[in-house]
Design a protein around this motif. Structure first.
Motif, PDB file in Angstrom:
ATOM      1  N   MET A 138       0.841  -1.205   0.000  1.00  0.00           N
ATOM      2  CA  MET A 138       0.000   0.000   0.000  1.00  0.00           C
ATOM      3  C   MET A 138       0.869   1.245   0.000  1.00  0.00           C
ATOM      4  SD  MET A 138      -3.432  -0.519   0.133  1.00  0.00           S
ATOM      5  CE  MET A 138      -4.200   0.737   1.160  1.00  0.00           C
ATOM      6  N   LEU A 139       1.935   1.239   0.809  1.00  0.00           N
ATOM      7  CA  LEU A 139       2.823   2.390   0.907  1.00  0.00           C
ATOM      8  C   LEU A 139       3.518   2.664  -0.424  1.00  0.00           C
ATOM      9  CD1 LEU A 139       4.361   4.508   2.638  1.00  0.00           C
ATOM     10  CD2 LEU A 139       6.005   2.695   3.177  1.00  0.00           C
ATOM     11  N   GLU A 140       4.120   1.636  -1.012  1.00  0.00           N
ATOM     12  CA  GLU A 140       4.929   1.835  -2.202  1.00  0.00           C
ATOM     13  C   GLU A 140       4.103   2.143  -3.448  1.00  0.00           C
ATOM     14  OE1 GLU A 140       7.855  -1.160  -2.765  1.00  0.00           O
ATOM     15  OE2 GLU A 140       8.717  -0.906  -0.759  1.00  0.00           O
ATOM     16  N   ASN A 141       2.817   1.785  -3.415  1.00  0.00           N
ATOM     17  CA  ASN A 141       1.953   2.083  -4.556  1.00  0.00           C
ATOM     18  C   ASN A 141       1.124   3.345  -4.349  1.00  0.00           C
ATOM     19  OD1 ASN A 141       1.975  -0.237  -6.731  1.00  0.00           O
ATOM     20  ND2 ASN A 141       2.184  -1.234  -4.727  1.00  0.00           N
ATOM     21  N   HIS A 142       1.441   4.085  -3.272  1.00  0.00           N
ATOM     22  CA  HIS A 142       0.717   5.328  -2.982  1.00  0.00           C
ATOM     23  C   HIS A 142      -0.790   5.086  -2.965  1.00  0.00           C
ATOM     24  CE1 HIS A 142       4.565   7.326  -3.639  1.00  0.00           C
ATOM     25  NE2 HIS A 142       4.663   6.666  -4.782  1.00  0.00           N
ATOM     26  N   ALA A 143      -1.182   4.029  -2.266  1.00  0.00           N
ATOM     27  CA  ALA A 143      -2.576   3.564  -2.302  1.00  0.00           C
ATOM     28  C   ALA A 143      -3.426   4.135  -1.180  1.00  0.00           C
ATOM     29  CB  ALA A 143      -2.600   2.034  -2.245  1.00  0.00           C
ATOM     30  N   GLY A 160      -9.009  -0.722   6.778  1.00  0.00           N
ATOM     31  CA  GLY A 160      -9.884  -1.782   6.278  1.00  0.00           C
ATOM     32  C   GLY A 160      -9.317  -2.458   5.050  1.00  0.00           C
ATOM     33  N   PHE A 161      -8.773  -1.661   4.125  1.00  0.00           N
ATOM     34  CA  PHE A 161      -8.149  -2.243   2.942  1.00  0.00           C
ATOM     35  C   PHE A 161      -6.962  -3.118   3.332  1.00  0.00           C
ATOM     36  CE2 PHE A 161     -10.427   0.866   0.310  1.00  0.00           C
ATOM     37  CZ  PHE A 161     -10.711   0.084  -0.803  1.00  0.00           C
ATOM     38  N   VAL A 162      -6.150  -2.640   4.264  1.00  0.00           N
ATOM     39  CA  VAL A 162      -4.982  -3.417   4.693  1.00  0.00           C
ATOM     40  C   VAL A 162      -5.420  -4.764   5.256  1.00  0.00           C
ATOM     41  CG1 VAL A 162      -3.155  -3.535   6.427  1.00  0.00           C
ATOM     42  CG2 VAL A 162      -3.443  -1.463   5.054  1.00  0.00           C
ATOM     43  N   MET A 163      -6.497  -4.775   6.028  1.00  0.00           N
ATOM     44  CA  MET A 163      -6.936  -6.041   6.617  1.00  0.00           C
ATOM     45  C   MET A 163      -7.539  -6.974   5.571  1.00  0.00           C
ATOM     46  SD  MET A 163      -5.713  -5.835   9.473  1.00  0.00           S
ATOM     47  CE  MET A 163      -6.262  -7.473   9.963  1.00  0.00           C
ATOM     48  N   SER A 164      -8.229  -6.438   4.578  1.00  0.00           N
ATOM     49  CA  SER A 164      -8.703  -7.288   3.486  1.00  0.00           C
ATOM     50  C   SER A 164      -7.526  -7.861   2.713  1.00  0.00           C
ATOM     51  CB  SER A 164      -9.626  -6.496   2.553  1.00  0.00           C
ATOM     52  OG  SER A 164     -10.877  -6.255   3.162  1.00  0.00           O
ATOM     53  N   ALA A 200      -8.319  -9.823  -7.055  1.00  0.00           N
ATOM     54  CA  ALA A 200      -8.175  -8.647  -6.192  1.00  0.00           C
ATOM     55  C   ALA A 200      -9.452  -7.817  -6.182  1.00  0.00           C
ATOM     56  CB  ALA A 200      -6.995  -7.798  -6.653  1.00  0.00           C
ATOM     57  N   GLN A 201     -10.060  -7.632  -7.333  1.00  0.00           N
ATOM     58  CA  GLN A 201     -11.299  -6.868  -7.409  1.00  0.00           C
ATOM     59  C   GLN A 201     -12.418  -7.549  -6.638  1.00  0.00           C
ATOM     60  OE1 GLN A 201     -10.879  -6.111 -11.941  1.00  0.00           O
ATOM     61  NE2 GLN A 201     -12.243  -4.500 -11.214  1.00  0.00           N
ATOM     62  N   GLU A 202     -12.510  -8.856  -6.758  1.00  0.00           N
ATOM     63  CA  GLU A 202     -13.554  -9.590  -6.051  1.00  0.00           C
ATOM     64  C   GLU A 202     -13.376  -9.493  -4.544  1.00  0.00           C
ATOM     65  OE1 GLU A 202     -14.216 -13.610  -7.129  1.00  0.00           O
ATOM     66  OE2 GLU A 202     -14.689 -13.160  -9.224  1.00  0.00           O
ATOM     67  N   GLU A 203     -12.146  -9.708  -4.061  1.00  0.00           N
ATOM     68  CA  GLU A 203     -11.942  -9.796  -2.623  1.00  0.00           C
ATOM     69  C   GLU A 203     -11.829  -8.432  -1.944  1.00  0.00           C
ATOM     70  OE1 GLU A 203      -9.517 -12.762  -0.995  1.00  0.00           O
ATOM     71  OE2 GLU A 203     -10.386 -14.327  -2.255  1.00  0.00           O
ATOM     72  N   LEU A 204     -11.697  -7.372  -2.733  1.00  0.00           N
ATOM     73  CA  LEU A 204     -11.702  -6.021  -2.166  1.00  0.00           C
ATOM     74  C   LEU A 204     -13.025  -5.307  -2.403  1.00  0.00           C
ATOM     75  CD1 LEU A 204      -8.118  -4.778  -3.162  1.00  0.00           C
ATOM     76  CD2 LEU A 204      -8.918  -5.423  -0.882  1.00  0.00           C
ATOM     77  N   GLY A 224      -9.469   5.997  -6.540  1.00  0.00           N
ATOM     78  CA  GLY A 224      -9.871   5.385  -7.799  1.00  0.00           C
ATOM     79  C   GLY A 224      -9.579   3.897  -7.858  1.00  0.00           C
ATOM     80  N   TYR A 225      -9.057   3.319  -6.770  1.00  0.00           N
ATOM     81  CA  TYR A 225      -8.837   1.882  -6.586  1.00  0.00           C
ATOM     82  C   TYR A 225      -7.627   1.326  -7.341  1.00  0.00           C
ATOM     83  CZ  TYR A 225     -13.502   2.023  -4.558  1.00  0.00           C
ATOM     84  OH  TYR A 225     -14.575   2.334  -3.783  1.00  0.00           O
ATOM     85  N   ARG A 226      -7.196   1.925  -8.426  1.00  0.00           N
ATOM     86  CA  ARG A 226      -6.115   1.342  -9.218  1.00  0.00           C
ATOM     87  C   ARG A 226      -4.865   1.081  -8.390  1.00  0.00           C
ATOM     88  NH1 ARG A 226      -1.201   2.969  -9.919  1.00  0.00           N
ATOM     89  NH2 ARG A 226      -1.931   5.085 -10.373  1.00  0.00           N
ATOM     90  N   PRO A 227      -4.360   2.035  -7.585  1.00  0.00           N
ATOM     91  CA  PRO A 227      -3.155   1.737  -6.797  1.00  0.00           C
ATOM     92  C   PRO A 227      -3.389   0.687  -5.723  1.00  0.00           C
ATOM     93  CG  PRO A 227      -4.034   3.903  -6.234  1.00  0.00           C
ATOM     94  CD  PRO A 227      -4.779   3.445  -7.447  1.00  0.00           C
ATOM     95  N   ILE A 228      -4.616   0.571  -5.230  1.00  0.00           N
ATOM     96  CA  ILE A 228      -4.904  -0.455  -4.228  1.00  0.00           C
ATOM     97  C   ILE A 228      -4.873  -1.834  -4.874  1.00  0.00           C
ATOM     98  CG2 ILE A 228      -6.576  -1.277  -2.521  1.00  0.00           C
ATOM     99  CD1 ILE A 228      -7.595   1.594  -2.287  1.00  0.00           C
ATOM    100  N   LEU A 229      -5.418  -1.939  -6.078  1.00  0.00           N
ATOM    101  CA  LEU A 229      -5.360  -3.205  -6.798  1.00  0.00           C
ATOM    102  C   LEU A 229      -3.917  -3.548  -7.155  1.00  0.00           C
ATOM    103  CD1 LEU A 229      -8.457  -2.693  -9.128  1.00  0.00           C
ATOM    104  CD2 LEU A 229      -8.306  -4.209  -7.146  1.00  0.00           C
ATOM    105  N   ASP A 230      -3.134  -2.535  -7.502  1.00  0.00           N
ATOM    106  CA  ASP A 230      -1.701  -2.762  -7.745  1.00  0.00           C
ATOM    107  C   ASP A 230      -1.032  -3.328  -6.494  1.00  0.00           C
ATOM    108  OD1 ASP A 230      -1.957  -1.789 -10.296  1.00  0.00           O
ATOM    109  OD2 ASP A 230      -1.168   0.203  -9.831  1.00  0.00           O
ATOM    110  N   ALA A 231      -1.383  -2.770  -5.336  1.00  0.00           N
ATOM    111  CA  ALA A 231      -0.800  -3.237  -4.078  1.00  0.00           C
ATOM    112  C   ALA A 231      -1.148  -4.692  -3.818  1.00  0.00           C
ATOM    113  CB  ALA A 231      -1.288  -2.358  -2.920  1.00  0.00           C
ATOM    114  N   ALA A 232      -2.377  -5.065  -4.111  1.00  0.00           N
ATOM    115  CA  ALA A 232      -2.790  -6.455  -3.906  1.00  0.00           C
ATOM    116  C   ALA A 232      -1.918  -7.408  -4.710  1.00  0.00           C
ATOM    117  CB  ALA A 232      -4.264  -6.624  -4.284  1.00  0.00           C
TER     118      ALA A 232
END
Length: 533
Positions: A138-143, A152-156, A176-180, A189-197
């Motif tokens: 999450m940190l490295e992808n600026h999520a 919550g995202f971190v725990m998922s 990643a999309q399903e489980e988040l 916009g979710y893109r960096p969070i999906l990248d983090a996953a």
């Protein structure tokens, strides 16, 4: 870390594992939520309260328990989960997952050049806690931007890490999309969070000591406290009853018909958080071992009322793979991990998504009770369970025990369509399930279930009659569409107008027809971004 009850035998004590230690809490009211206990009793404010209804995911935590000798990890919404329900489980919050904290409360490492793992204490130095791969990614992808949803995202992601990455599985974009899908963010916009996953696998592995954890879970396993046949981890005097077998559940229900039955609490939890309802007695069926099973028979699948929606849908999808996309849209993963199929059916909401599907598949429900010391059961088609808005035929001493779903047969084509304002993690405006068997160009059998169009989930009997025995042609479909639109008089509400719902009903039947003719580009499941560029 332990809180002692000031009243003996007033409220059941809760014990669970956190950071490798047993946490004991006493004097917790039956309807106190897990989120309240975390933030107010334990001071764990990393877990956030957002919506208070299991919708936004800011309160996500991960629970662990043993099932058939192995550990299962489930990300759940703590805002609507009753605290007593985690008795005997392991718990992780966002404060708990840094690898040095997982290993021990004081992180240690060898000094450079030293070998082995048993250096004298004087040759060790403290290490600052490092980040878990879920946090580092999450940190490295600026999520993270405003940061409120981040825990919550971190725990998922942590749940995803335990269930997939540590098992050597690839985190695809689709997974990643399903489980988040149960976590909402208004910033990124979710893109960096999906990248983090997908990037979590790139970091050194951070496994848990599962052998030790299983032993610890055995040490806090709740012991039944009542007599033979009524085994429960609580009692009426504590306010929270949690039977461990079917006999105990039925006896408790017979003795306390006024108790509020709960399973995953994904609906009753809202009565607590939004309507501020309190219950003097709670009867939790999630530890009833018989009702936690999925049993496979030659002609049907029997799903126990305490089976989480995640597992129930997995069984249905294994038999009918085309239902996968719909199953993934039933709320978000944390809701599916807590909620049960039995609870969704028994609750009887007219916009509950599982019932239209089960009606179309021809499912029956089994109701059970304890009378004159004997277990009594009766079975009926699911659509006959309901008598009105959130009302059903169950007697005060009955519980819904099983859902029996016929297996797929040759020639059957079952599809289910969900219409909602948001694609993921939203409540339906209309849900339509269609199950037709076509033989030699003729509709041999028609079964249709609908939600969001009446006071209860319903069967579209007139539309079924308009299709059965007719040639499967565009003309037949057009006539059936008119019948379907005229069959119900839905209300207008915040999700859709009556006119919209009526129009959409017919459109979904037309969609089913078009798909049966090979057209696939009309649904989002077949959409590929790269093809649109």
């Amino acid at each position: 870390m332990a809180m002692q009850s000031t009243e003996q035998n007033t409220v059941k004590t809760i014990r669970f594992i956190r950071r490798g230690e047993v946490v004991t809490l006493g004097n917790v009211p039956p309807t106190r939520t897990l989120l309240e206990v975390l933030r107010e009793d334990l001071g764990l404010t990393g877990t956030k309260e957002g919506c208070g209804e299991g919708d936004c995911g800011a309160c996500t935590v991960v629970l662990g328990e043993t099932e058939d000798g192995t550990l299962r990890y489930r990300a759940i919404n703590s805002c609507i989960r009753l605290a007593h329900s985690i008795d005997g489980m392991a718990l992780w919050t966002v404060e708990d997952i840094a690898p040095t904290l997982v290993a021990s409360r004081t992180a240690l490492r060898l000094r450079p050049g030293e070998a082995g793992s048993a250096a004298p204490a004087g040759d060790r130095e403290e290490v600052e806690p490092t980040l878990h791969p879920a946090q580092q990614a999450m940190l490295e992808n600026h999520a993270s931007q405003c940061g409120f949803c981040t825990p919550g995202f971190v725990m998922s992601l942590f749940g995803m890490y335990q269930n997939h990455v540590l098992k050597g599985e690839t985190i695809t974009r689709a997974l990643a999309q399903e489980e988040l899908s149960g976590n909402l963010c208004r910033c990124t916009g979710y893109r960096p969070i999906l990248d983090a996953a997908q990037q979590m696998v790139a970091y050194p592995a951070v496994p848990l000591d599962e052998v030790q954890l299983v032993c610890q879970l055995e040490s806090v396993r709740p012991e039944p406290v009542e007599g033979p046949g009524t085994a429960s981890t609580g009692s009426a005097r504590t306010g929270y009853m949690s039977p461990v077998n079917l006999d105990g559940l039925l006896r408790a229900r017979a003795a306390h018909p006024d108790a509020q039955i709960v399973a995953g609490c994904t609906d009753v939890g809202l009565w607590v958080t939004k309507q501020h309802m309190q219950f003097g007695k709670v009867l939790d069926l999630t530890k009833v071992r018989e009702l936690r099973r999925i049993e496979h028979y030659p002609h049907h699948i029997a799903i126990g009322a305490a089976v989480p929606l995640t597992d129930a849908f997995a069984a249905l999808v294994k038999d009918r793979p085309q239902l996968h996309a719909f199953a993934a849209r039933f709320a978000g993963l944390p809701v599916r991990n807590s909620g049960t199929l039995g609870g969704n059916v028994a609750n009887g909401s007219p916009i509950g998504d599982s019932m239209p599907l089960l009606i179309a598949l021809g499912a029956n429900v089994v109701l059970m009770s304890m009378r004159a010391g004997q277990q009594v059961s009766r079975e009926l088609p699911l659509e006959q369970l309901y008598t009105g808005y959130r009302k059903n035929v169950m007697a005060a001493d009955e519980v819904l025990a099983w859902i029996k779903v016929p297996r797929a047969v040759a020639g059957e084509n079952a599809q289910v369509y969900k219409i909602s304002k948001r694609y993921d993690d939203d409540i339906s405006a209309v849900c339509l399930a269609i199950n037709l068997s076509i033989e030699d160009g003729i509709v041999a059998k028609a079964s249709i279930g609908a939600g969001g169009v009446a006071a209860t989930p319903v069967r579209a009997l007139k539309t079924e009659a308009a299709l059965a025995g007719k040639p499967w042609t565009a003309a037949t479909v057009q006539q059936a569409m008119a019948t379907l639109r005229a069959e119900f008089s839905p209300i207008s509400d915040m999700r859709a107008s009556s006119t919209y719902r009526v129009e959409v009903l017919g459109n979904l039947l037309q969609r089913y027809w078009l798909e049966s003719q090979g057209m696939q580009q009309i649904n989002l499941q077949s959409f590929r971004l790269e093809e649109a560029l």
